[in-house]
Scaffold this active site. Structure first.
Site, PDB file in Angstrom:
ATOM      1  N   LYS A 191      -9.641  16.244 -50.768  1.00  0.00           N
ATOM      2  CA  LYS A 191      -9.388  16.382 -49.648  1.00  0.00           C
ATOM      3  C   LYS A 191      -8.095  16.416 -48.799  1.00  0.00           C
ATOM      4  O   LYS A 191      -8.418  15.585 -48.573  1.00  0.00           O
ATOM      5  CB  LYS A 191     -10.610  17.115 -48.559  1.00  0.00           C
ATOM      6  CG  LYS A 191     -10.388  18.438 -47.733  1.00  0.00           C
ATOM      7  CD  LYS A 191     -10.450  18.216 -46.116  1.00  0.00           C
ATOM      8  CE  LYS A 191     -10.165  17.667 -45.009  1.00  0.00           C
ATOM      9  NZ  LYS A 191      -8.012  18.200 -44.738  1.00  0.00           N
ATOM     10  N   GLY A 244      -7.831   8.221 -40.912  1.00  0.00           N
ATOM     11  CA  GLY A 244      -7.825   9.348 -39.721  1.00  0.00           C
ATOM     12  C   GLY A 244      -8.295   9.074 -38.648  1.00  0.00           C
ATOM     13  O   GLY A 244      -7.564   7.792 -38.409  1.00  0.00           O
ATOM     14  N   SER A 245      -7.946   9.379 -37.682  1.00  0.00           N
ATOM     15  CA  SER A 245      -8.116  10.041 -36.313  1.00  0.00           C
ATOM     16  C   SER A 245      -9.591   9.025 -36.240  1.00  0.00           C
ATOM     17  O   SER A 245     -10.445   9.358 -36.856  1.00  0.00           O
ATOM     18  CB  SER A 245      -8.009  10.742 -35.361  1.00  0.00           C
ATOM     19  OG  SER A 245      -9.216  11.231 -35.351  1.00  0.00           O
ATOM     20  N   THR A 246      -9.797   8.597 -34.830  1.00  0.00           N
ATOM     21  CA  THR A 246     -11.021   7.172 -34.488  1.00  0.00           C
ATOM     22  C   THR A 246     -12.355   8.260 -34.478  1.00  0.00           C
ATOM     23  O   THR A 246     -13.684   8.854 -34.204  1.00  0.00           O
ATOM     24  CB  THR A 246     -10.858   6.477 -33.023  1.00  0.00           C
ATOM     25  OG1 THR A 246     -10.013   5.712 -33.596  1.00  0.00           O
ATOM     26  CG2 THR A 246     -12.060   6.494 -32.615  1.00  0.00           C
ATOM     27  N   GLY A 249     -13.219  10.276 -37.309  1.00  0.00           N
ATOM     28  CA  GLY A 249     -14.239   9.573 -38.522  1.00  0.00           C
ATOM     29  C   GLY A 249     -15.703   8.852 -37.661  1.00  0.00           C
ATOM     30  O   GLY A 249     -16.618   9.139 -38.447  1.00  0.00           O
ATOM     31  N   GLU A 267     -10.948   4.204 -42.157  1.00  0.00           N
ATOM     32  CA  GLU A 267      -9.504   3.363 -41.543  1.00  0.00           C
ATOM     33  C   GLU A 267      -9.049   4.024 -41.046  1.00  0.00           C
ATOM     34  O   GLU A 267      -8.714   5.113 -40.596  1.00  0.00           O
ATOM     35  CB  GLU A 267      -8.921   3.524 -42.733  1.00  0.00           C
ATOM     36  CG  GLU A 267      -7.880   1.929 -42.641  1.00  0.00           C
ATOM     37  CD  GLU A 267      -6.723   3.021 -41.959  1.00  0.00           C
ATOM     38  OE1 GLU A 267      -6.620   3.225 -41.164  1.00  0.00           O
ATOM     39  OE2 GLU A 267      -5.713   3.525 -42.560  1.00  0.00           O
ATOM     40  N   CYS A 302      -0.326   4.516 -38.734  1.00  0.00           N
ATOM     41  CA  CYS A 302      -1.909   4.756 -38.030  1.00  0.00           C
ATOM     42  C   CYS A 302      -1.185   2.964 -37.789  1.00  0.00           C
ATOM     43  O   CYS A 302      -2.058   2.252 -36.510  1.00  0.00           O
ATOM     44  CB  CYS A 302      -2.999   4.399 -39.204  1.00  0.00           C
ATOM     45  SG  CYS A 302      -2.689   3.519 -40.763  1.00  0.00           S
ATOM     46  N   GLU A 401      -3.042   5.526 -28.929  1.00  0.00           N
ATOM     47  CA  GLU A 401      -2.749   6.383 -29.866  1.00  0.00           C
ATOM     48  C   GLU A 401      -1.309   7.532 -30.028  1.00  0.00           C
ATOM     49  O   GLU A 401      -2.384   8.421 -29.888  1.00  0.00           O
ATOM     50  CB  GLU A 401      -3.512   6.365 -31.112  1.00  0.00           C
ATOM     51  CG  GLU A 401      -2.532   5.839 -32.466  1.00  0.00           C
ATOM     52  CD  GLU A 401      -3.496   6.699 -34.057  1.00  0.00           C
ATOM     53  OE1 GLU A 401      -2.935   5.300 -34.499  1.00  0.00           O
ATOM     54  OE2 GLU A 401      -4.445   7.215 -33.914  1.00  0.00           O
TER      55      GLU A 401
END
Length: 498
Positions: A191, A244-246, A249, A267, A302, A401
């Site tokens: 995806k 992607g973003s925390t 995640g 990650e 990142c 971030e």
């Protein structure tokens, strides 16, 4: 890889480019049942194409195809030499279509054509070739038992793997997950991010051309809340690898607990510290590396060195050099091979970056360079390199971030102070330090809480070494032989010989 194509050549090729826009499920083009996605060119703000968008029913169809193909053994049980041959063919096809894929990436994501052509696409091809070569070089184990038993330890594919990848390095980040998963014999559902779907779709077509069986690599464009969540919640997905973003995640971790406890490999975000000690062996080289470390790929990286810590003895000189390098990295047309920076991926991300710039000003940081949108007359989403001087580590631009070309610079006096500031973050992905003292290099490297540490360089790496972080940067590892661990399981077989 080299190319003699000019900006005008690339613009002409862009005008004649035929884009594939359909999902690929079980080897067939699929229109998707959700409202189509608009692929927007970040350099102009204009629509490139409408792309299929998959909903939960499309995702379920892709999962069923992947499971059926996996259970058939056509790929998972294929002789290793043959599986290797087909992955090597995919690598060859990526390089054969390198200029096309580079153009797709640049148009879809906004990064300079020189970056996509000379780095992103060749590295993606190399990743498939490298993991193809691992296929017939993996050995199982025999445990040390007494003469009355034989115990074997075998590595087996997991089954159905979902790979959810970000928009900043669309094809390359996909390769870091898809290549080892396929090498292990899994079936994969890819995806791509909704902002940059086009190269993933083309990859799916090339995989079929390379002889990878239908259903082994499915591509399902769609939104995160629909297609992404459907993959995270699906009871027949064995593993989900995400970059992607925390925040996202964390949602995938929740989806796993709410469904079938599928393995989740993350990650996530970063706020990487870049430390310059006053015994830095080459200030200008360090300043260039620091500038590239935050402004390359428009800062949409990142591992970007977005927090700069410079020891007081060299602070003023170093910052002058940083400003000179920033001035030389102004954004330009991504189709111009001479452009050092391109456009921010979309209007939403542009607004996010500019909001952080405003935050820095309002909270008392000193704006030394940049801070504005530029090239607005093109309709594109461009931000100039931006450097803030930060007297406090509590500022929002120091803690959060940004994912844009915004640097938060601070001075320090002692090594302990630098380490305390560097480690005072919820993230722990990348880090860098510059020193001529070998003992300091070892000492500080060990004390930095990060999955990646660069000494007297920044961004350097290779497919042979792991990539990933600690703390809220996640716990997955892409690249290297260690990535194979994510997409396989160990089976113990104990045979009584009595």
């Amino acid at each position: 890889m080299t190319s003699h194509l000019t900006q005008q050549d690339w613009q002409a090729r862009a005008g004649g480019l035929k884009l594939s826009t359909q999902a690929i499920i079980d080897g067939q083009a699929h229109a998707g049942r959700a409202s189509p996605l608009d692929a927007i060119n970040p350099a102009t703000g204009r629509r490139l194409a409408q792309v299929a968008s998959c909903n939960e029913h499309d995702v379920d169809e892709a999962v069923r195809a992947a499971r059926r193909t996996f259970e058939s053994g056509y790929w998972s049980g294929m002789p290793r030499a043959e599986r290797k041959k087909r992955l090597l063919k995919l690598s060859e096809l990526i390089m054969l279509h390198a200029e096309e894929l580079a153009l797709i990436e640049t148009l879809d994501m906004g990064k300079p054509i020189s970056d996509t052509l000379w780095y992103d696409i060749p590295e993606a091809a190399r990743t498939y070739a490298w993991y193809a070569e691992t296929i017939d070089k993996q050995y199982d184990e025999i445990a040390p038992t007494d003469a009355q038993a034989l115990a074997t330890i075998t590595r087996e594919p997991l089954g159905v793997v979902a790979a959810v990848v970000p928009w900043n390095y669309p094809l390359l980040m996909a390769s870091w997950k898809v290549a080892p998963a396929l090498a292990m014999g899994n079936s994969v559902i890819l995806k791509p991010a909704e902002q940059s779907c086009l190269s993933a779709i083309r990859l799916g077509e090339l995989a079929l051309e390379a002889g990878i069986p239908p259903g082994v690599l499915n591509v399902v464009p769609g939104t995160g809340p629909v297609a992404g969540q459907a993959l995270g919640m699906h009871p027949d997905v064995d593993c989900l690898a995400f970059t992607g973003s925390t925040a996202t995640g964390k949602r995938f971790m929740q989806y796993s607990g709410q469904s079938n406890l599928k393995q989740i490999w993350l990650e996530c975000g970063g706020k990487s510290p870049h430390i310059i000690f006053d015994d830095c062996p080459d200030l200008d080289r360090a300043a260039l590396a620091a500038a590239i470390g935050i402004f390359n790929n428009q800062g949409e990286v990142c591992i970007a060195g977005s927090r700069l810590y410079v020891q007081s003895g060299v602070y003023d000189e170093f910052m002058q050099r940083m400003e000179a390098h920033a001035a030389a990295m102004q954004p330009g047309d991504p189709l111009d091979p001479g452009s050092k920076m391109g456009a921010i991926v979309d209007e939403r991300q542009l607004a996010r970056v500019l909001q952080y710039v405003d935050s820095g000003k309002q909270e008392g940081a000193t704006l030394r360079v940049g801070g504005s949108r530029v090239r607005a007359e093109t309709g594109g989403f461009y931000v100039e390199p931006t450097i803030f001087e930060c007297g406090s580590q509590s500022l929002t631009i120091v803690r959060e971030e940004i994912f844009g070309p915004v640097l938060a610079a601070s001075r320090f006096d002692t090594e302990d102070e630098a380490l305390a500031q560097a480690n005072a973050s919820i993230y722990g992905l990348g880090s860098g330090l510059w020193t001529a003292d070998l003992s300091r290099a070892h000492r500080v490297s060990r004390k930095l809480r990060a999955g990646l540490v660069w000494v007297n360089c920044y961004f350097d790496g290779d497919v042979t070494v792991p990539f990933g972080g600690v703390k809220q940067s996640g716990f997955g590892r892409d690249k290297s032989l260690h990535a194979l661990d994510k997409y396989s399981s160990l089976k113990t077989t104990w045979i009584s010989l009595a």
